[in-house]
Scaffold this active site. Structure first.
Site, PDB file in Angstrom:
ATOM      1  N   LYS A 191     -49.056  -1.960 -21.186  1.00 34.37           N
ATOM      2  CA  LYS A 191     -49.634  -2.078 -19.847  1.00 34.37           C
ATOM      3  C   LYS A 191     -49.828  -0.661 -19.277  1.00 34.37           C
ATOM      4  O   LYS A 191     -48.875   0.029 -18.932  1.00 34.37           O
ATOM      5  CB  LYS A 191     -48.720  -2.884 -18.913  1.00 34.37           C
ATOM      6  CG  LYS A 191     -49.321  -3.054 -17.511  1.00 34.37           C
ATOM      7  CD  LYS A 191     -48.334  -2.585 -16.498  1.00 34.37           C
ATOM      8  CE  LYS A 191     -48.777  -2.023 -15.214  1.00 34.37           C
ATOM      9  NZ  LYS A 191     -50.045  -1.525 -14.921  1.00 34.37           N
ATOM     10  N   GLU A 266     -38.453   7.497 -18.487  1.00 30.42           N
ATOM     11  CA  GLU A 266     -38.839   8.902 -18.255  1.00 30.42           C
ATOM     12  C   GLU A 266     -39.401   8.961 -16.846  1.00 30.42           C
ATOM     13  O   GLU A 266     -40.487   8.440 -16.585  1.00 30.42           O
ATOM     14  CB  GLU A 266     -39.899   9.347 -19.267  1.00 30.42           C
ATOM     15  CG  GLU A 266     -39.421   9.363 -20.707  1.00 30.42           C
ATOM     16  CD  GLU A 266     -38.340  10.395 -20.967  1.00 30.42           C
ATOM     17  OE1 GLU A 266     -38.225  11.355 -20.172  1.00 30.42           O
ATOM     18  OE2 GLU A 266     -37.612  10.227 -21.947  1.00 30.42           O
ATOM     19  N   CYS A 300     -45.211  15.623 -14.706  1.00 26.59           N
ATOM     20  CA  CYS A 300     -43.770  15.438 -14.508  1.00 26.59           C
ATOM     21  C   CYS A 300     -43.053  16.775 -14.671  1.00 26.59           C
ATOM     22  O   CYS A 300     -41.988  16.984 -14.100  1.00 26.59           O
ATOM     23  CB  CYS A 300     -43.232  14.424 -15.497  1.00 26.59           C
ATOM     24  SG  CYS A 300     -43.728  14.775 -17.187  1.00 26.59           S
ATOM     25  N   GLU A 400     -39.884  14.645  -4.815  1.00 28.28           N
ATOM     26  CA  GLU A 400     -41.056  14.836  -5.682  1.00 28.28           C
ATOM     27  C   GLU A 400     -42.328  14.568  -4.878  1.00 28.28           C
ATOM     28  O   GLU A 400     -42.544  13.450  -4.403  1.00 28.28           O
ATOM     29  CB  GLU A 400     -40.994  13.905  -6.893  1.00 28.28           C
ATOM     30  CG  GLU A 400     -42.076  14.235  -7.896  1.00 28.28           C
ATOM     31  CD  GLU A 400     -42.085  13.303  -9.109  1.00 28.28           C
ATOM     32  OE1 GLU A 400     -41.977  12.083  -8.917  1.00 28.28           O
ATOM     33  OE2 GLU A 400     -42.210  13.817 -10.242  1.00 28.28           O
TER      34      GLU A 400
HETATM   35  P1  NAP Z   1     -45.481   4.546 -11.001  1.00 29.70           P
HETATM   36  O1  NAP Z   1     -46.149   4.214  -9.718  1.00 29.70           O
HETATM   37  O2  NAP Z   1     -44.020   4.355 -11.099  1.00 29.70           O
HETATM   38  O3  NAP Z   1     -46.257   3.665 -12.104  1.00 29.70           O
HETATM   39  C1  NAP Z   1     -45.984   3.806 -13.478  1.00 29.70           C
HETATM   40  C2  NAP Z   1     -46.339   2.522 -14.194  1.00 29.70           C
HETATM   41  O4  NAP Z   1     -45.451   1.498 -13.744  1.00 29.70           O
HETATM   42  C3  NAP Z   1     -47.754   2.024 -13.909  1.00 29.70           C
HETATM   43  O5  NAP Z   1     -48.283   1.424 -15.057  1.00 29.70           O
HETATM   44  C4  NAP Z   1     -47.504   0.984 -12.827  1.00 29.70           C
HETATM   45  O6  NAP Z   1     -48.518   0.011 -12.743  1.00 29.70           O
HETATM   46  C5  NAP Z   1     -46.217   0.385 -13.331  1.00 29.70           C
HETATM   47  N1  NAP Z   1     -45.478  -0.392 -12.341  1.00 29.70           N
HETATM   48  C6  NAP Z   1     -45.547  -0.310 -11.003  1.00 29.70           C
HETATM   49  N2  NAP Z   1     -44.711  -1.217 -10.444  1.00 29.70           N
HETATM   50  C7  NAP Z   1     -44.110  -1.875 -11.461  1.00 29.70           C
HETATM   51  C8  NAP Z   1     -43.167  -2.934 -11.539  1.00 29.70           C
HETATM   52  N3  NAP Z   1     -42.667  -3.518 -10.446  1.00 29.70           N
HETATM   53  N4  NAP Z   1     -42.757  -3.350 -12.757  1.00 29.70           N
HETATM   54  C9  NAP Z   1     -43.242  -2.787 -13.863  1.00 29.70           C
HETATM   55  N5  NAP Z   1     -44.176  -1.804 -13.861  1.00 29.70           N
HETATM   56  C10 NAP Z   1     -44.594  -1.343 -12.670  1.00 29.70           C
HETATM   57  O7  NAP Z   1     -45.777   6.049 -11.407  1.00 29.70           O
HETATM   58  P2  NAP Z   1     -47.165   6.817 -11.437  1.00 29.70           P
HETATM   59  O8  NAP Z   1     -47.588   7.143 -10.047  1.00 29.70           O
HETATM   60  O9  NAP Z   1     -48.131   6.088 -12.299  1.00 29.70           O
HETATM   61  O10 NAP Z   1     -46.763   8.171 -12.189  1.00 29.70           O
HETATM   62  C11 NAP Z   1     -46.232   9.281 -11.542  1.00 29.70           C
HETATM   63  C12 NAP Z   1     -44.741   9.364 -11.774  1.00 29.70           C
HETATM   64  O11 NAP Z   1     -44.472   9.387 -13.165  1.00 29.70           O
HETATM   65  C13 NAP Z   1     -44.119  10.634 -11.223  1.00 29.70           C
HETATM   66  O12 NAP Z   1     -42.906  10.327 -10.607  1.00 29.70           O
HETATM   67  C14 NAP Z   1     -43.878  11.488 -12.474  1.00 29.70           C
HETATM   68  O13 NAP Z   1     -42.841  12.425 -12.365  1.00 29.70           O
HETATM   69  C15 NAP Z   1     -43.553  10.429 -13.464  1.00 29.70           C
HETATM   70  N6  NAP Z   1     -43.755  10.920 -14.823  1.00 29.70           N
HETATM   71  C16 NAP Z   1     -42.634  11.211 -15.569  1.00 29.70           C
HETATM   72  C17 NAP Z   1     -42.780  11.701 -16.849  1.00 29.70           C
HETATM   73  C18 NAP Z   1     -41.574  12.029 -17.689  1.00 29.70           C
HETATM   74  O14 NAP Z   1     -41.719  12.154 -18.900  1.00 29.70           O
HETATM   75  N7  NAP Z   1     -40.396  12.168 -17.114  1.00 29.70           N
HETATM   76  C19 NAP Z   1     -44.061  11.898 -17.374  1.00 29.70           C
HETATM   77  C20 NAP Z   1     -45.168  11.588 -16.585  1.00 29.70           C
HETATM   78  C21 NAP Z   1     -45.000  11.090 -15.303  1.00 29.70           C
HETATM   79  P3  NAP Z   1     -49.684   0.122 -11.619  1.00 29.70           P
HETATM   80  O15 NAP Z   1     -50.439   1.361 -11.943  1.00 29.70           O
HETATM   81  O16 NAP Z   1     -50.456  -1.116 -11.845  1.00 29.70           O
HETATM   82  O17 NAP Z   1     -49.002   0.176 -10.295  1.00 29.70           O
END
Ligand code: NAP
Length: 510
Positions: A191, A266, A300, A400
């Site tokens: 997904k 992550e 990230c 963040e």
């Molecule tokens: P996000 O809002 O947490 O979304 C990540 C994924 O989770 C998306 O596919 C999202 O779907 C899904 N999701 C949302 N709500 C969910 C739920 N209740 N149950 C299961 N899945 C759900 O994060 P983002 O804005 O896409 O990404 C930015 C974040 O990722 C930042 O905090 C960044 O630091 C972190 N990041 C971390 C790393 C690492 O390796 N540590 C690498 C890259 C990014 P939808 O898009 O449909 O909402």
């Protein structure tokens, strides 16, 4: 649902009517049971609609998991080197289509084209690395404590892996998860972020072309709360690999925990670069600008804090300001552009809110507002922003922001710098610029992060080393390198007794 063309997304010119793309389940491109779709748009120009994507449902997820479960029976029995061969074919296809994939990525999520090529290359690198794991997949063979007895350990697949990914590395991160899962003999339900479903579709299309059997890779697009939760809750999904925000990670951990499900997280970061007074300031300036404003601060591993020894604060800030003023904003498809857009309007609002907080905590040096001049007005642009005189525990130094906002924190010496680096609940990446080998080694020892750079910025991980963070950046798992296999495999220890009699460990060998 009207247009149901096959989801190639190949080099056709942008259609007047956006195309409709589909899920990929059991080797078939299919529509959602919801009957509805959502749009993905270009963040550099929201008039450019990339396509419509299936609004997935729990019923769609159930079908995908069933398909993956059925396929897992055969795939786990396919010899690992043969699984690796399919992966080599996939890696070669990615390399062949690198430019097309990179351009599609820039169009869908905004990072400048050179960085998009790097994102695709990370996917290629991990695919080749993991293809090789098909011929390694090492366990231990070790002497038994008893005579005429053999002891060894092997890795075995878990079954169905649920892969949930963010938009900021829309090809690299899915590959970082899918490749180790697949080479280990698992099947996948993927997904992607709702901001980058097209990138995901293009990748999955190549997995099919490479020869992964039907049901091995399944794609379900749609909202996190619907599709993501359904994947996490499905009892036939044995392992979840998630990258995204810490808030979503905690939500998933709670749900997965109810089933004691294997879970790799992550999550967020608040990465710091330390600049010592003896540092090469030109080099540090290069590293800071690349780490803070590359991918518009939406990595990230982005550096959002610079911790600098007081004697060189003004000199460093002067260099940063001069260079940051020259950064060109615009569509990342233009080679002359340095900084692309933020991902969506919500991100612009969030960065704006933090800038307002920053104005009360530090002194604004440059930027501080959305960029809306001319063509920029059609996209989600925000000016590169630097605050000085920020204290380590200020909100803009702790939370963040995930945008082009850099906080400069002045300190007296190395111990204060090290303390500031670690005074955060995150622990992904850190770096230090210094010419003193002793200070560099202290930093390598002291910084509480999963990745430490010396005389480089906070970003630039390579696929053959473990990748992941300490503290609230994750839950102890690592991606990439050999460590990635640990998420997707169960260890099995095997004892073979050829003595012809009952031998009791810990009892008969006394
Ligand atoms: P996000 O809002 O947490 O979304 C990540 C994924 O989770 C998306 O596919 C999202 O779907 C899904 N999701 C949302 N709500 C969910 C739920 N209740 N149950 C299961 N899945 C759900 O994060 P983002 O804005 O896409 O990404 C930015 C974040 O990722 C930042 O905090 C960044 O630091 C972190 N990041 C971390 C790393 C690492 O390796 N540590 C690498 C890259 C990014 P939808 O898009 O449909 O909402």
């Amino acid at each position: 649902m009207t247009d149901t063309a096959s989801p190639t997304g190949r080099s056709a010119p942008p259609a007047a009517e956006p195309r409709t793309f589909r899920h990929f389940i059991a080797g078939e491109w299919c529509e959602s049971t919801s009957g509805s779709t959502f749009e993905s748009v270009n963040p550099a120009d929201t008039r450019d609609v990339i396509g419509r994507f299936q609004q997935g449902t729990p019923a769609d997820v159930a079908m995908a998991v069933r398909a993956a479960d059925v396929a897992a029976g055969l795939w786990r029995r396919t010899p690992a080197p043969k699984r690796g061969e399919v992966m080599y074919a996939f890696a070669a296809l990615m390399a062949e289509h690198k430019e097309r994939l990179a351009r599609a990525m820039t169009r869908e999520m905004g990072k400048v084209i050179a960085e998009a090529r790097g994102d695709v290359q990370e996917g290629i690198d991990i695919a080749f690395l993991m293809a090789g794991e098909g011929r390694r997949m090492f366990g231990d063979t070790t002497p038994s404590e008893l005579p005429d007895k053999w002891a060894m350990s092997i890795r075995q697949p878990i079954g169905v892996a649920g892969i949930i990914t963010p938009w900021n590395f829309p090809m690299a991160i899915p590959c970082w998860k899918m490749m180790p899962a697949l080479v280990s003999g698992n099947t996948v339900v993927f997904k992607p972020s709702s901001d980058t479903p097209h990138c995901a579709t293009l990748l999955v299309e190549l997995t099919a072309e490479a020869g992964f059997p039907a049901g091995t890779v399944n794609l379900v697009t749609g909202a996190g709360a619907e599709v993501g939760d359904a994947i996490v809750d499905n009892p036939d999904v044995g392992v979840i690999s998630f990258t995204g925000s810490s808030a979503t990670g905690k939500h998933i951990a709670t749900r997965a925990g109810r089933q004691l499900k294997r879970l790799s997280l992550e999550l967020g970061g608040k990465n710091a670069i330390v600049v010592m007074a003896d540092a090469d300031l030109d080099l540090a300036t290069d590293g800071i600008l690349w780490s803070a404003f590359g991918t518009t601060g939406q990595r990230c591993t982005a550096a959002s804090r610079v911790v600098v020894e007081r004697p060189v604060v003004d000199d460093l800030l002067a260099r940063l300001e001069t260079r940051a003023r020259k950064l060109r904003l615009g569509s990342g498809l233009d080679d002359a552009v340095d900084v692309g857009p933020l991902i969506n309007v919500g991100a612009v609002d969030k960065v704006g809110r933090y800038v307002e907080i920053g104005r009360t905590e530090g002194e604004l040096v440059i930027g501080g507002e959305a960029a809306r001049d001319g063509e920029l007005g059609h996209g989600h642009f925000f000016a590169p922003t630097i605050f000085r005189d920020v204290a380590p525990m200020d909100r803009i130094a702790q939370e963040e922001i995930f945008g082009p906002v850099l906080s400069v924190i002045a300190v007296d010496d190395y111990p204060a710098a090290s303390t500031a680096v670690n005074q955060t609940r995150y622990g992904l990446s850190s770096s230090i610029f210094t010419r003193d080998a002793n200070t560099a080694f202290r930093a390598m020892r002291d910084f509480e992060t999963g990745i430490v750079y010396v005389n480089a910025g906070t970003t630039g991980a390579e696929t053959h080393l473990p990748f992941g963070g300490w503290k609230e950046t994750g839950n102890g798992h690592r991606e990439a390198g050999h460590a990635a296999l640990d998420t997707y495999t169960e260890w099995k220890s095997i004892y073979v007794d050829f003595s012809g009699r009952l031998q009791r460990a810990q009892i008969d060998n006394q």
